[in-house]
Design an enzyme around this catalytic site. Structure first.
Site, mmCIF file in Angstrom:
data_model
loop_
_atom_site.group_PDB
_atom_site.id
_atom_site.type_symbol
_atom_site.label_atom_id
_atom_site.label_comp_id
_atom_site.label_asym_id
_atom_site.label_seq_id
_atom_site.Cartn_x
_atom_site.Cartn_y
_atom_site.Cartn_z
ATOM 1 N N ALA A 1 0.833 -1.130 -0.001
ATOM 2 C CA ALA A 1 -0.010 -0.039 0.178
ATOM 3 C C ALA A 1 0.996 1.346 -0.012
ATOM 4 C CB ALA A 1 -0.932 0.075 1.092
ATOM 5 N N LEU A 2 1.692 1.172 -0.866
ATOM 6 C CA LEU A 2 2.821 2.188 -1.057
ATOM 7 C C LEU A 2 2.261 3.515 -1.380
ATOM 8 C CD1 LEU A 2 5.643 0.181 -3.246
ATOM 9 C CD2 LEU A 2 5.305 0.428 -0.725
ATOM 10 N N HIS B 1 6.941 5.887 1.529
ATOM 11 C CA HIS B 1 7.772 4.739 1.007
ATOM 12 C C HIS B 1 8.515 5.384 -0.383
ATOM 13 C CE1 HIS B 1 4.229 2.400 2.529
ATOM 14 N NE2 HIS B 1 5.286 2.028 3.299
ATOM 15 N N GLY C 1 11.405 4.811 8.171
ATOM 16 C CA GLY C 1 10.717 6.078 8.091
ATOM 17 C C GLY C 1 10.551 5.996 9.825
ATOM 18 N N LYS D 1 8.231 7.794 11.233
ATOM 19 C CA LYS D 1 7.083 7.789 11.892
ATOM 20 C C LYS D 1 6.911 6.583 13.042
ATOM 21 C CE LYS D 1 3.259 6.264 9.680
ATOM 22 N NZ LYS D 1 2.739 5.416 10.724
ATOM 23 N N GLN E 1 10.114 1.737 16.172
ATOM 24 C CA GLN E 1 10.387 0.303 15.494
ATOM 25 C C GLN E 1 12.006 0.693 15.029
ATOM 26 O OE1 GLN E 1 8.129 -1.309 12.065
ATOM 27 N NE2 GLN E 1 9.141 -0.204 10.997
ATOM 28 N N SER F 1 -0.306 3.894 5.363
ATOM 29 C CA SER F 1 -0.910 3.179 4.597
ATOM 30 C C SER F 1 -2.192 3.108 5.169
ATOM 31 C CB SER F 1 -0.355 1.623 4.441
ATOM 32 O OG SER F 1 1.009 1.546 3.879
HETATM 33 O O1 PAF Z 1 7.133 -0.437 8.962
HETATM 34 C C1 PAF Z 1 6.883 -1.666 8.276
HETATM 35 O O2 PAF Z 1 5.931 -1.257 7.435
HETATM 36 C C2 PAF Z 1 6.556 -2.792 8.845
HETATM 37 O O3 PAF Z 1 6.831 -3.045 10.407
HETATM 38 C C3 PAF Z 1 8.055 -3.803 8.365
HETATM 39 C C4 PAF Z 1 9.275 -2.688 8.712
HETATM 40 C C5 PAF Z 1 7.960 -3.789 6.833
HETATM 41 C C6 PAF Z 1 8.341 -5.189 8.928
HETATM 42 O O4 PAF Z 1 7.052 -5.986 8.444
#
Ligand code: PAF
Length: 282
Positions: free
Chosen positions: A32-33, A37, A148, A150, A154, A187
């Site tokens: 869902a770019l 992205h 990213g 955001k 993570q 997304s």
């Molecule tokens: O940030 C995301 O889209 C996801 O957490 C990732 C890093 C692709 C891992 O599934």
């Protein structure tokens, strides 16, 4: 652009590029770019000879089945977008290809980063993220990987993963990409109702006001102020707002010199959960 869905084929292809001394940039995604992205992919294209993008909606990082099922899937459009920016390789594995018979996460210790914010509300989320990112790094062996800001928590967790497992990849954190009205690109935005989408800039506006107030107010009263703003808003339900140290991600009480702070927020707009964050000036 090559579209590959088997680990074996991707490994062979990467080995060939590595034998030709090509550097590999990697952008992991769940598809869902959007422009956010694409900005990561463009950075990767500038700095690497070959760019791999993965699209894989990773089941083990979802603790909410409904969220997983309804996660937007737009592979045809994603493929067109990736071709238009001259991505070299798109990796689209199946769940079986990644997890074989055991769709489960590895258990990680990220030195406490995983227990803050998202970790408190999304059970097992970072074990799932750690599992898929480590697996993808082992298959692709990229020189650089792009994430990213955001998903700032993570990003810090991935940096910790790389350090703990001595993975030979440089992690590049990239600025949040926003819509013109300030809403952080995600997304999940495509699932907002029109009413929620129109009101959603309130989140970033509140973050910006909080940033201003951080100059004069202490963290605890600022947190209360934001909580009140959301209590008064009829369309949003605040899950958390906190001010945390960028390194430890622990909520702070008092500012200390030479530390970097960020404000983090998670909000429900109807059934859609949105997150955002902003760097604060100390
Ligand atoms: O940030 C995301 O889209 C996801 O957490 C990732 C890093 C692709 C891992 O599934």
């Amino acid at each position: 652009m090559k579209i590959i869905s088997s680990k074996k084929d991707l490994k062979t292809c990467i080995l060939e590029h590595k034998a030709n001394k090509k550097s590999i940039g990697f952008v992991p995604t769940m598809g869902a770019l959007h422009q956010g992205h694409l900005s990561l992919i463009e950075k990767a294209i500038k700095k690497n000879d070959i760019v791999v993008v993965s699209i894989f909606v990773n089941p083990t990082q979802f603790d909410n089945h409904d969220d997983l099922i309804k996660y937007p899937k737009t592979l045809e459009n994603d493929t067109k977008l990736l071709t238009s920016v001259s991505c070299d390789i798109l990796f689209t594995p199946s769940i079986k290809e990644i997890y074989e018979e055991n769709v489960a996460s590895q258990k990680f210790n990220f030195d406490g980063l995983e227990h803050q914010m998202e970790g408190k509300f999304r059970n097992g989320h970072f074990n799932g993220v750690g599992t898929i990112v480590k697996t993808l790094f082992e298959i692709i062996k990229p020189n650089k990987a792009y994430f990213g800001q955001k998903d700032f928590q993570q990003l810090q967790i991935i940096k910790k993963l790389v350090k703990k497992y001595h993975l030979n990849v440089k992690i590049k954190g990239c600025a949040i990409f926003r819509e013109k009205d300030g809403l952080a690109m995600s997304s999940r935005n495509s699932r907002l109702t029109e009413t929620h989408r129109n009101a959603a800039p309130f989140i970033y506006k509140t973050l910006k006001k909080a940033r201003k107030k951080f100059g004069t107010e202490n963290a605890t009263s600022l947190i209360e102020w934001v909580e009140n703003q959301f209590k008064k808003h009829p369309l949003f339900e605040l899950e958390y707002f906190t001010i945390a140290d960028e390194k430890t991600l622990e909520t702070i009480k008092n500012k200390e010199p030479n530390k970097k702070y960020r404000a983090f927020i998670a909000v429900f707009a109807g059934e859609i959960r949105l997150i955002d964050n902003i760097r604060l000036k100390n």
